[in-house]
Scaffold this motif. Structure first.
Motif, PDB file in Angstrom:
ATOM      1  N   ARG A 170      37.674   7.424  16.574  1.00 18.26           N
ATOM      2  CA  ARG A 170      36.427   7.430  17.329  1.00 18.26           C
ATOM      3  C   ARG A 170      36.388   6.206  18.228  1.00 18.26           C
ATOM      4  NH1 ARG A 170      32.095  10.021  15.005  1.00 18.26           N
ATOM      5  NH2 ARG A 170      31.101   9.548  16.984  1.00 18.26           N
ATOM      6  N   ALA A 171      36.038   6.375  19.474  1.00 21.90           N
ATOM      7  CA  ALA A 171      35.922   5.244  20.391  1.00 21.90           C
ATOM      8  C   ALA A 171      34.871   4.258  19.869  1.00 21.90           C
ATOM      9  CB  ALA A 171      35.527   5.742  21.780  1.00 21.90           C
ATOM     10  N   PRO A 172      35.134   2.945  20.027  1.00 20.63           N
ATOM     11  CA  PRO A 172      36.210   2.341  20.826  1.00 20.63           C
ATOM     12  C   PRO A 172      37.482   1.995  20.062  1.00 20.63           C
ATOM     13  CG  PRO A 172      34.613   0.670  20.265  1.00 20.63           C
ATOM     14  CD  PRO A 172      34.085   1.961  19.687  1.00 20.63           C
ATOM     15  N   ASN A 173      37.592   2.374  18.787  1.00 20.19           N
ATOM     16  CA  ASN A 173      38.839   2.162  18.031  1.00 20.19           C
ATOM     17  C   ASN A 173      39.225   0.687  17.964  1.00 20.19           C
ATOM     18  OD1 ASN A 173      40.135   5.168  19.477  1.00 20.19           O
ATOM     19  ND2 ASN A 173      39.370   4.939  17.410  1.00 20.19           N
ATOM     20  N   GLY A 174      38.249  -0.189  17.763  1.00 15.25           N
ATOM     21  CA  GLY A 174      38.509  -1.619  17.855  1.00 15.25           C
ATOM     22  C   GLY A 174      38.796  -2.292  16.536  1.00 15.25           C
ATOM     23  N   GLY A 175      39.319  -3.520  16.648  1.00 14.22           N
ATOM     24  CA  GLY A 175      39.467  -4.383  15.482  1.00 14.22           C
ATOM     25  C   GLY A 175      38.143  -5.044  15.160  1.00 14.22           C
ATOM     26  N   LEU A 176      37.716  -5.955  16.027  1.00 13.07           N
ATOM     27  CA  LEU A 176      36.400  -6.584  15.928  1.00 13.07           C
ATOM     28  C   LEU A 176      35.609  -6.205  17.168  1.00 13.07           C
ATOM     29  CD1 LEU A 176      34.242  -8.576  14.882  1.00 13.07           C
ATOM     30  CD2 LEU A 176      35.551 -10.421  15.980  1.00 13.07           C
ATOM     31  N   ASP A 177      34.499  -5.527  16.955  1.00 12.36           N
ATOM     32  CA  ASP A 177      33.611  -5.165  18.056  1.00 12.36           C
ATOM     33  C   ASP A 177      32.302  -5.909  17.854  1.00 12.36           C
ATOM     34  OD1 ASP A 177      32.584  -4.017  20.294  1.00 12.36           O
ATOM     35  OD2 ASP A 177      32.172  -2.078  19.397  1.00 12.36           O
ATOM     36  N   ILE A 178      32.027  -6.843  18.756  1.00 13.34           N
ATOM     37  CA  ILE A 178      30.779  -7.610  18.681  1.00 13.34           C
ATOM     38  C   ILE A 178      29.810  -6.928  19.631  1.00 13.34           C
ATOM     39  CG2 ILE A 178      29.726  -9.875  18.879  1.00 13.34           C
ATOM     40  CD1 ILE A 178      32.485 -11.102  18.583  1.00 13.34           C
ATOM     41  N   GLU A 179      28.809  -6.248  19.076  1.00 11.32           N
ATOM     42  CA  GLU A 179      27.981  -5.381  19.912  1.00 11.32           C
ATOM     43  C   GLU A 179      26.498  -5.415  19.536  1.00 11.32           C
ATOM     44  OE1 GLU A 179      28.530  -1.206  17.527  1.00 11.32           O
ATOM     45  OE2 GLU A 179      29.622  -1.431  19.391  1.00 11.32           O
ATOM     46  N   PRO A 180      25.868  -6.597  19.569  1.00 13.29           N
ATOM     47  CA  PRO A 180      24.411  -6.575  19.465  1.00 13.29           C
ATOM     48  C   PRO A 180      23.822  -5.860  20.664  1.00 13.29           C
ATOM     49  CG  PRO A 180      25.158  -8.731  20.158  1.00 13.29           C
ATOM     50  CD  PRO A 180      26.386  -7.943  19.818  1.00 13.29           C
ATOM     51  N   ASN A 202      47.462  -3.775  16.169  1.00 12.60           N
ATOM     52  CA  ASN A 202      47.788  -2.353  16.249  1.00 12.60           C
ATOM     53  C   ASN A 202      46.562  -1.456  16.181  1.00 12.60           C
ATOM     54  OD1 ASN A 202      49.590  -0.101  16.416  1.00 12.60           O
ATOM     55  ND2 ASN A 202      49.528   0.121  14.193  1.00 12.60           N
ATOM     56  N   ASN A 203      45.468  -1.887  16.742  1.00 11.10           N
ATOM     57  CA  ASN A 203      44.319  -0.998  16.885  1.00 11.10           C
ATOM     58  C   ASN A 203      44.513  -0.103  18.108  1.00 11.10           C
ATOM     59  OD1 ASN A 203      42.385  -2.166  14.765  1.00 11.10           O
ATOM     60  ND2 ASN A 203      42.980  -3.975  15.931  1.00 11.10           N
ATOM     61  N   ARG A 204      44.008   1.118  18.041  1.00 14.05           N
ATOM     62  CA  ARG A 204      44.129   1.999  19.200  1.00 14.05           C
ATOM     63  C   ARG A 204      43.270   1.500  20.363  1.00 14.05           C
ATOM     64  NH1 ARG A 204      44.197   8.332  18.131  1.00 14.05           N
ATOM     65  NH2 ARG A 204      44.897   8.164  20.304  1.00 14.05           N
ATOM     66  N   GLY A 205      42.185   0.799  20.059  1.00 17.06           N
ATOM     67  CA  GLY A 205      41.350   0.171  21.066  1.00 17.06           C
ATOM     68  C   GLY A 205      41.611  -1.324  21.101  1.00 17.06           C
ATOM     69  N   PRO A 206      40.688  -2.091  21.671  1.00 22.60           N
ATOM     70  CA  PRO A 206      40.892  -3.539  21.794  1.00 22.60           C
ATOM     71  C   PRO A 206      40.904  -4.241  20.444  1.00 22.60           C
ATOM     72  CG  PRO A 206      38.663  -2.935  22.429  1.00 22.60           C
ATOM     73  CD  PRO A 206      39.406  -1.650  22.255  1.00 22.60           C
ATOM     74  N   GLY A 207      41.755  -5.249  20.316  1.00 23.21           N
ATOM     75  CA  GLY A 207      41.740  -6.051  19.100  1.00 23.21           C
ATOM     76  C   GLY A 207      40.416  -6.772  18.937  1.00 23.21           C
ATOM     77  N   LEU A 208      39.913  -7.318  20.030  1.00 18.02           N
ATOM     78  CA  LEU A 208      38.598  -7.965  20.071  1.00 18.02           C
ATOM     79  C   LEU A 208      37.883  -7.494  21.319  1.00 18.02           C
ATOM     80  CD1 LEU A 208      36.356 -10.118  19.599  1.00 18.02           C
ATOM     81  CD2 LEU A 208      37.851 -11.736  20.803  1.00 18.02           C
ATOM     82  N   ALA A 209      36.643  -7.060  21.157  1.00 20.92           N
ATOM     83  CA  ALA A 209      35.806  -6.713  22.300  1.00 20.92           C
ATOM     84  C   ALA A 209      34.429  -7.321  22.116  1.00 20.92           C
ATOM     85  CB  ALA A 209      35.690  -5.198  22.459  1.00 20.92           C
ATOM     86  N   SER A 210      33.981  -8.063  23.126  1.00 13.06           N
ATOM     87  CA  SER A 210      32.624  -8.591  23.144  1.00 13.06           C
ATOM     88  C   SER A 210      32.129  -8.489  24.573  1.00 13.06           C
ATOM     89  CB  SER A 210      32.569 -10.040  22.667  1.00 13.06           C
ATOM     90  OG  SER A 210      31.233 -10.508  22.626  1.00 13.06           O
ATOM     91  N   ALA A 211      31.302  -7.494  24.836  1.00 16.35           N
ATOM     92  CA  ALA A 211      30.944  -7.156  26.212  1.00 16.35           C
ATOM     93  C   ALA A 211      29.523  -7.542  26.580  1.00 16.35           C
ATOM     94  CB  ALA A 211      31.144  -5.658  26.447  1.00 16.35           C
ATOM     95  N   LEU A 212      28.715  -7.998  25.619  1.00 14.35           N
ATOM     96  CA  LEU A 212      27.320  -8.327  25.912  1.00 14.35           C
ATOM     97  C   LEU A 212      27.111  -9.833  25.908  1.00 14.35           C
ATOM     98  CD1 LEU A 212      25.418  -5.644  23.813  1.00 14.35           C
ATOM     99  CD2 LEU A 212      25.861  -5.647  26.266  1.00 14.35           C
ATOM    100  N   ARG A 213      26.298 -10.285  26.821  1.00 12.54           N
ATOM    101  CA  ARG A 213      26.105 -11.731  26.969  1.00 12.54           C
ATOM    102  C   ARG A 213      25.033 -12.276  26.040  1.00 12.54           C
ATOM    103  NH1 ARG A 213      27.435 -12.051  33.480  1.00 12.54           N
ATOM    104  NH2 ARG A 213      29.425 -10.961  33.224  1.00 12.54           N
TER     105      ARG A 213
END
Length: 499
Positions: free
Chosen positions: A268-278, A296-307
């Motif tokens: 399931r998207a985003p297939n991440g390792g650590l997703d920081i998503e407040p 080896n995650n299908r998505g990003p190893g680390l994603a933090s897109a919100l400020r």
């Protein structure tokens, strides 16, 4: 307490067709220690379904105002769905019962190396609410959703300890429905509005959604800290995320692995390792990750897109993107120190107003080296780029080795030093001769070495295309050549040059 007496209370809580009528909850001392087998009737043989025993344990803990649950070693099968024939209510065909949910009390879980495994054949995804057949969901109609719920859920608890436990979501043995909307629940370990949480030596894996989740909805920027400490936790082979951090302050992780998401049978998207998503009204701050892996995650190893997330530090962590980006950061005050980053990095946070807010990489290694499966993500043609805004983004004492991609693209960062005492090694042989292997615009370069690794007889010539000022004070900036030159220059590049 005798097993028979506790078993009689197993139906306490919400009544269902299988649980029977609601009974009176027993009253226990606040310091009560509960044994899942002796006091709650669990079997733990890997065959019998022990969901009712875990529900009983949760009810006893809440009735006592908190306490300790001892889980003897063994394998405990859980997961409980039911259907009411003839129901006309807009409810899912496969309805889920809670396994272990504790709210508002301090709890200690002593796992003794036990495994809690979701049962074979549970339904997950979208199913027709009238027939139970797999079907693509219509819009976001909740009646189509077959949840698995949570293996362990803690809500509004201050003082939680979980140790020596394996949570197996068993997602390869699920019955999967049609195409689904997001957020159909299938969590391993989840904490909602909790504080003073300590999790040690836990393996949470193969959950259809998230292996580990921390959620603090509507957490304010100036709210008190909500400490969560995770040590030797492995969250792997889950469907959506290894670790979702959804708000709260003071998250600390030591020697944890957040890896192989989307590789366990459900993706399931985003297939991440650590997703920081407040969300936009929720803040996350003060994260610290030491000696952790995001591999080896299908998505990003680390994603933090919100400020709304800020002040997060990674020390000696390994990020290895095999299919997607290794690191994606668009949040202020992220620092990477002595980290190994394999696979392309397309985004870092820049700030023209306050350079301290910009992402910092200190003593890090960047390389497009394949993982053990022979794969590495080479997306976007550059090993490293901060994206559209590089103001203040700092790479200091870093080594960058570009085997089959260009090395760096640094957009205009005004007068901010971007590359300081870094070594950049070029090896890519595919571009046409006279093409560029690095693009550095409007940045500062100080004390860096640009080198190359080409076989004897290699005849192509490449360029570092620059519009950058070379600074003194950190040693010479050197371009070794002869195949790759600083727009025609090799050797020591004079300080102050701006070409």
């Amino acid at each position: 307490m005798a097993v028979g007496a506790v078993a009689a209370a197993a139906s306490a809580g919400p009544a269902t067709a299988a649980d029977g009528p609601v009974g009176a909850r027993p009253t226990l001392a606040p310091s009560q220690v509960i044994d899942l087998r002796a006091d709650c009737g669990a079997v733990g043989d890997g065959v019998a379904n022990d969901s009712a025993a875990f529900r009983t344990a949760a009810q006893l803990l809440e009735a006592a105002g908190g306490g300790t649950l001892v889980i003897p070693s063994g394998t405990y099968v859980v997961g409980d769905q039911f259907h009411v024939d003839g129901s006309t209510a807009p409810t899912p065909y496969y309805q889920v019962r809670e396994v272990f949910t504790v709210e508002g009390v301090p709890v200690t879980i002593i796992g003794n190396g036990a495994t809690i495994r979701m049962a074979d054949g549970l339904h997950y995804g979208s199913f027709d609410p009238d027939t139970g057949a797999p079907v693509d969901m219509v819009g976001v109609d909740y009646a189509f959703r077959a949840h698995l719920g949570y293996v362990m859920l803690f809500k509004n608890c201050t003082g939680v300890v979980v140790e020596d436990l394996e949570l197996d979501g068993n997602c390869g043995a699920l019955v999967i429905g049609g195409a689904t909307a997001p957020d159909i629940h299938a969590y391993g370990l989840r904490f909602e509005l909790c504080s003073d949480v300590t999790v040690t030596n836990v393996h949470t894996h193969h959950h259809a959604l998230d292996g580990l989740s921390v959620n603090w909805n509507l957490y304010a920027a100036d709210a008190p800290a909500t400490p969560h400490t995770f040590t030797d936790v492995r969250s792997e082979y889950n469907g959506r995320q290894a670790f979702t951090w959804g708000g709260g302050g003071d998250i600390r992780c030591y020697r944890c692995s957040f890896s192989h998401t989307g590789r366990g049978g459900v993706t399931r998207a985003p297939n991440g390792g650590l997703d920081i998503e407040p969300n936009s009204a929720t803040f996350g701050r003060d994260g610290y990750f030491e000696d952790c892996e995001f591999i080896n995650n299908r998505g990003p190893g680390l994603a933090s897109a919100l400020r709304t997330t800020t002040d997060v530090t990674f020390v000696r962590c390994v990020f290895w993107g095999t299919e997607y980006y290794s690191v994606w950061v668009d949040s202020p005050r992220f620092v990477f120190q002595d980290c190994e980053i394999y696979g392309t990095v397309p985004r870092a946070y820049g700030s023209a107003e306050d350079p301290v807010d910009a992402t910092q990489f200190l003593g890090c290694t960047f390389e497009d080296r394949p993982w053990t499966n022979g794969a590495v993500a080479r997306l976007g043609n550059y090993l490293f780029s901060p994206g559209g805004n590089g103001n203040g983004v700092l790479l200091e004492d870093c080594d960058l080795t570009a085997h089959q991609v260009r090395s760096v693209y640094l957009p205009d960062a005004s007068t901010t030093e971007v590359l300081r005492r870094c070594t950049v090694t070029h090896e890519w042989q595919e571009p046409a001769s006279t093409g560029y292997l690095a693009l550095i615009i409007g940045s500062h370069v100080a004390g860096c070495t640009f080198t190359e690794n080409y076989p004897v007889g290699f005849a192509k010539n490449y360029t570092i295309t620059v519009n950058a000022e070379v600074l003194g004070g950190d040693g010479d900036t050197v371009v070794s050549g002869p195949r790759v030159t600083w727009e025609g220059l090799t050797g020591v590049i004079p300080p102050g040059i701006y070409t």
